[in-house]
Motif scaffolding. Structure first.
Motif, PDB file in Angstrom:
ATOM      1  N   GLY A  50       0.807  -1.204   0.000  1.00 57.60           N
ATOM      2  CA  GLY A  50       0.000   0.000   0.000  1.00 57.60           C
ATOM      3  C   GLY A  50       0.839   1.251   0.000  1.00 57.60           C
ATOM      4  N   VAL A  51       0.227   2.336   0.443  1.00 57.06           N
ATOM      5  CA  VAL A  51       0.883   3.642   0.427  1.00 57.06           C
ATOM      6  C   VAL A  51       0.437   4.453   1.646  1.00 57.06           C
ATOM      7  CG1 VAL A  51      -0.894   4.760  -0.984  1.00 57.06           C
ATOM      8  CG2 VAL A  51       1.464   5.589  -1.085  1.00 57.06           C
ATOM      9  N   ARG A  52       1.337   5.306   2.109  1.00 59.42           N
ATOM     10  CA  ARG A  52       1.051   6.222   3.210  1.00 59.42           C
ATOM     11  C   ARG A  52       1.286   7.661   2.779  1.00 59.42           C
ATOM     12  NH1 ARG A  52       4.040   3.996   8.690  1.00 59.42           N
ATOM     13  NH2 ARG A  52       2.427   2.490   9.260  1.00 59.42           N
ATOM     14  N   ALA A  53       0.449   8.560   3.266  1.00 62.60           N
ATOM     15  CA  ALA A  53       0.711   9.991   3.178  1.00 62.60           C
ATOM     16  C   ALA A  53       1.261  10.381   4.552  1.00 62.60           C
ATOM     17  CB  ALA A  53      -0.563  10.764   2.869  1.00 62.60           C
ATOM     18  N   VAL A  54       2.444  10.972   4.560  1.00 58.69           N
ATOM     19  CA  VAL A  54       3.148  11.250   5.808  1.00 58.69           C
ATOM     20  C   VAL A  54       3.306  12.753   5.986  1.00 58.69           C
ATOM     21  CG1 VAL A  54       5.285  10.852   7.096  1.00 58.69           C
ATOM     22  CG2 VAL A  54       4.427   9.097   5.541  1.00 58.69           C
ATOM     23  N   TYR A  55       2.983  13.248   7.180  1.00 59.79           N
ATOM     24  CA  TYR A  55       3.237  14.640   7.558  1.00 59.79           C
ATOM     25  C   TYR A  55       4.381  14.631   8.554  1.00 59.79           C
ATOM     26  CZ  TYR A  55       2.932  19.039  10.032  1.00 59.79           C
ATOM     27  OH  TYR A  55       3.247  20.236  10.619  1.00 59.79           O
ATOM     28  N   ILE A  56       5.384  15.453   8.284  1.00 61.58           N
ATOM     29  CA  ILE A  56       6.535  15.554   9.173  1.00 61.58           C
ATOM     30  C   ILE A  56       6.523  16.960   9.761  1.00 61.58           C
ATOM     31  CG2 ILE A  56       9.041  15.379   9.367  1.00 61.58           C
ATOM     32  CD1 ILE A  56       8.814  13.727   6.640  1.00 61.58           C
ATOM     33  N   GLY A  57       6.283  17.050  11.060  1.00 63.79           N
ATOM     34  CA  GLY A  57       6.221  18.343  11.725  1.00 63.79           C
ATOM     35  C   GLY A  57       7.423  18.547  12.622  1.00 63.79           C
ATOM     36  N   ARG A  58       8.080  19.644  12.413  1.00 66.18           N
ATOM     37  CA  ARG A  58       9.229  20.030  13.211  1.00 66.18           C
ATOM     38  C   ARG A  58       9.040  21.493  13.556  1.00 66.18           C
ATOM     39  NH1 ARG A  58      15.173  20.055  10.875  1.00 66.18           N
ATOM     40  NH2 ARG A  58      16.224  20.532  12.806  1.00 66.18           N
ATOM     41  N   ASP A  59       9.684  21.987  14.573  1.00 70.79           N
ATOM     42  CA  ASP A  59       9.449  23.358  15.016  1.00 70.79           C
ATOM     43  C   ASP A  59       9.450  24.364  13.865  1.00 70.79           C
ATOM     44  OD1 ASP A  59       9.122  22.526  17.594  1.00 70.79           O
ATOM     45  OD2 ASP A  59      11.189  22.880  18.166  1.00 70.79           O
ATOM     46  N   ASP A  60      10.454  24.296  12.980  1.00 69.76           N
ATOM     47  CA  ASP A  60      10.567  25.283  11.908  1.00 69.76           C
ATOM     48  C   ASP A  60      10.388  24.708  10.514  1.00 69.76           C
ATOM     49  OD1 ASP A  60      11.159  27.170  13.858  1.00 69.76           O
ATOM     50  OD2 ASP A  60      13.301  26.771  13.756  1.00 69.76           O
ATOM     51  N   ASP A  61      10.417  23.400  10.346  1.00 65.45           N
ATOM     52  CA  ASP A  61      10.480  22.791   9.026  1.00 65.45           C
ATOM     53  C   ASP A  61       9.382  21.760   8.800  1.00 65.45           C
ATOM     54  OD1 ASP A  61      12.989  24.127   8.608  1.00 65.45           O
ATOM     55  OD2 ASP A  61      13.958  22.554   9.771  1.00 65.45           O
ATOM     56  N   PRO A  62       8.163  22.163   8.412  1.00 62.80           N
ATOM     57  CA  PRO A  62       7.142  21.150   8.111  1.00 62.80           C
ATOM     58  C   PRO A  62       7.334  20.605   6.698  1.00 62.80           C
ATOM     59  CG  PRO A  62       6.204  23.325   7.862  1.00 62.80           C
ATOM     60  CD  PRO A  62       7.629  23.514   8.347  1.00 62.80           C
ATOM     61  N   GLY A  63       6.782  19.439   6.458  1.00 62.56           N
ATOM     62  CA  GLY A  63       6.854  18.828   5.136  1.00 62.56           C
ATOM     63  C   GLY A  63       6.177  17.481   5.164  1.00 62.56           C
TER      64      GLY A  63
ATOM     65  N   GLY B 225       9.712   6.916   1.272  1.00 64.67           N
ATOM     66  CA  GLY B 225       9.334   8.073   0.468  1.00 64.67           C
ATOM     67  C   GLY B 225      10.591   8.734  -0.055  1.00 64.67           C
ATOM     68  N   PRO B 226      10.987   8.461  -1.316  1.00 61.44           N
ATOM     69  CA  PRO B 226      12.205   9.057  -1.863  1.00 61.44           C
ATOM     70  C   PRO B 226      12.042  10.554  -2.119  1.00 61.44           C
ATOM     71  CG  PRO B 226      11.040   7.884  -3.584  1.00 61.44           C
ATOM     72  CD  PRO B 226      10.296   7.629  -2.293  1.00 61.44           C
ATOM     73  N   GLU B 227      13.110  11.194  -2.531  1.00 58.69           N
ATOM     74  CA  GLU B 227      13.111  12.638  -2.752  1.00 58.69           C
ATOM     75  C   GLU B 227      12.011  13.072  -3.717  1.00 58.69           C
ATOM     76  OE1 GLU B 227      16.164  16.189  -4.137  1.00 58.69           O
ATOM     77  OE2 GLU B 227      16.900  14.144  -3.926  1.00 58.69           O
ATOM     78  N   VAL B 228      11.791  12.301  -4.773  1.00 57.61           N
ATOM     79  CA  VAL B 228      10.802  12.668  -5.775  1.00 57.61           C
ATOM     80  C   VAL B 228       9.374  12.647  -5.214  1.00 57.61           C
ATOM     81  CG1 VAL B 228      10.484  10.339  -6.725  1.00 57.61           C
ATOM     82  CG2 VAL B 228      10.183  12.352  -8.203  1.00 57.61           C
ATOM     83  N   LEU B 229       9.127  11.903  -4.125  1.00 58.72           N
ATOM     84  CA  LEU B 229       7.805  11.845  -3.508  1.00 58.72           C
ATOM     85  C   LEU B 229       7.735  12.624  -2.196  1.00 58.72           C
ATOM     86  CD1 LEU B 229       6.893   8.084  -4.116  1.00 58.72           C
ATOM     87  CD2 LEU B 229       6.102  10.095  -5.387  1.00 58.72           C
ATOM     88  N   SER B 230       8.776  13.396  -1.895  1.00 57.20           N
ATOM     89  CA  SER B 230       8.817  14.201  -0.668  1.00 57.20           C
ATOM     90  C   SER B 230       8.553  15.663  -1.006  1.00 57.20           C
ATOM     91  CB  SER B 230      10.179  14.055   0.012  1.00 57.20           C
ATOM     92  OG  SER B 230      10.406  12.718   0.372  1.00 57.20           O
ATOM     93  N   PHE B 231       8.060  16.409  -0.031  1.00 56.40           N
ATOM     94  CA  PHE B 231       7.755  17.813  -0.268  1.00 56.40           C
ATOM     95  C   PHE B 231       8.022  18.627   0.992  1.00 56.40           C
ATOM     96  CE2 PHE B 231       3.965  15.409   0.739  1.00 56.40           C
ATOM     97  CZ  PHE B 231       3.412  16.121   1.793  1.00 56.40           C
ATOM     98  N   GLY B 232       7.936  19.941   0.856  1.00 57.95           N
ATOM     99  CA  GLY B 232       8.242  20.820   1.981  1.00 57.95           C
ATOM    100  C   GLY B 232       9.737  20.862   2.190  1.00 57.95           C
ATOM    101  N   ASP B 233      10.147  20.853   3.427  1.00 57.50           N
ATOM    102  CA  ASP B 233      11.562  20.960   3.767  1.00 57.50           C
ATOM    103  C   ASP B 233      12.252  19.615   3.921  1.00 57.50           C
ATOM    104  OD1 ASP B 233      11.552  23.746   3.741  1.00 57.50           O
ATOM    105  OD2 ASP B 233      10.819  23.860   5.783  1.00 57.50           O
ATOM    106  N   PHE B 234      11.685  18.539   3.353  1.00 57.86           N
ATOM    107  CA  PHE B 234      12.272  17.214   3.510  1.00 57.86           C
ATOM    108  C   PHE B 234      12.540  16.561   2.158  1.00 57.86           C
ATOM    109  CE2 PHE B 234      10.165  18.164   7.435  1.00 57.86           C
ATOM    110  CZ  PHE B 234      11.100  17.779   8.375  1.00 57.86           C
ATOM    111  N   ASP B 235      13.628  15.783   2.095  1.00 60.34           N
ATOM    112  CA  ASP B 235      14.032  15.108   0.867  1.00 60.34           C
ATOM    113  C   ASP B 235      13.793  13.609   0.894  1.00 60.34           C
ATOM    114  OD1 ASP B 235      14.855  17.309  -0.519  1.00 60.34           O
ATOM    115  OD2 ASP B 235      16.964  17.115   0.004  1.00 60.34           O
ATOM    116  N   GLU B 236      13.572  13.031   2.067  1.00 58.70           N
ATOM    117  CA  GLU B 236      13.453  11.580   2.132  1.00 58.70           C
ATOM    118  C   GLU B 236      12.803  11.186   3.460  1.00 58.70           C
ATOM    119  OE1 GLU B 236      16.499   7.991   1.136  1.00 58.70           O
ATOM    120  OE2 GLU B 236      17.140   9.365   2.714  1.00 58.70           O
TER     121      GLU B 236
END
Length: 192
Positions: free
Chosen positions: A91-104, A132-143
């Motif tokens: 399957g697949v996941r949509a992931v939110y990465i929350g950090r104090d200054d860098d969401p993605g 989630g490789p770089e091409v599928l990452s967004f915001g301030d994150f690459d992987e």
């Protein structure tokens, strides 16, 4: 960060009441904890096989509080092992990465495998992984990647205790790799 944790708790609890979650999962490690709800996709979409999964890994009390929340769907079925009860899923996941200054976030394909030992069906093991490789990452994150394994014991048919290992890792765009969780954890799964 406390507002994010409160918001996530409200979302998880409302998902449980509207989706009739089958399994609540809580695990605690040295620096983080994970909360998740999962159950059959048919509760959300009629006549669909598979399972939904919503959860988060929270790393509080560190220099940079980190929240890695996800929602996913997976098609599941018998893994075809004749000598023991097993199931696999993709399957697949949509992931939110929350950090104090860098969401993605990231879109992360993955899979899982679960099995019970013949003659000792109360003992089981599981493995899962998402990437989630770089091409599928967004915001301030690459992987993004998450892998985990566990061995569990069913204390009751609807309640299990388990020990496991989990590694949740993200890479900041043009920056360092951040570990949300890496190590052993203890947990419990309660089925409804």
């Amino acid at each position: 960060m406390n507002k994010r944790i409160l918001w996530l708790s409200i979302v998880l609890l409302s998902s449980a009441s509207t989706a009739h979650a089958e399994r609540f999962d809580l695990s605690i490690g040295d620096d983080s904890y994970r909360v998740a709800l999962n159950g059959p996709l048919s509760r959300l979409f009629a006549e669909t096989t598979g399972q939904y999964d919503v959860g988060a890994v929270v790393r509080p009390k560190r220099r940079d509080d980190l929240l890695v929340a996800h929602v996913g769907a997976m098609l599941t079925g018998d893994a075809g092992a004749r000598s023991f009860e097993s199931a696999a899923g993709l399957g697949v996941r949509a992931v939110y990465i929350g950090r104090d200054d860098d969401p993605g976030g990231a879109i992360a394909p993955g899979g899982q495998f679960e099995a019970r030992f013949p003659g000792y069906e109360r003992i089981g093991f599981s493995f899962y992984g998402y990437y989630g490789p770089e091409v599928l990452s967004f915001g301030d994150f690459d992987e993004y990647y998450e892998i985990g394994t566990a061995i569990d014991y069913q204390v009751l048919r609807d309640a299990s205790l388990y020990l496991g290992y989990r590694n949740v890792n993200v890479r900041v765009e043009d920056g360092p790799r951040i570990t949300a969780d890496n190590g052993l954890h203890a947990g419990m799964r309660l089925s409804f």
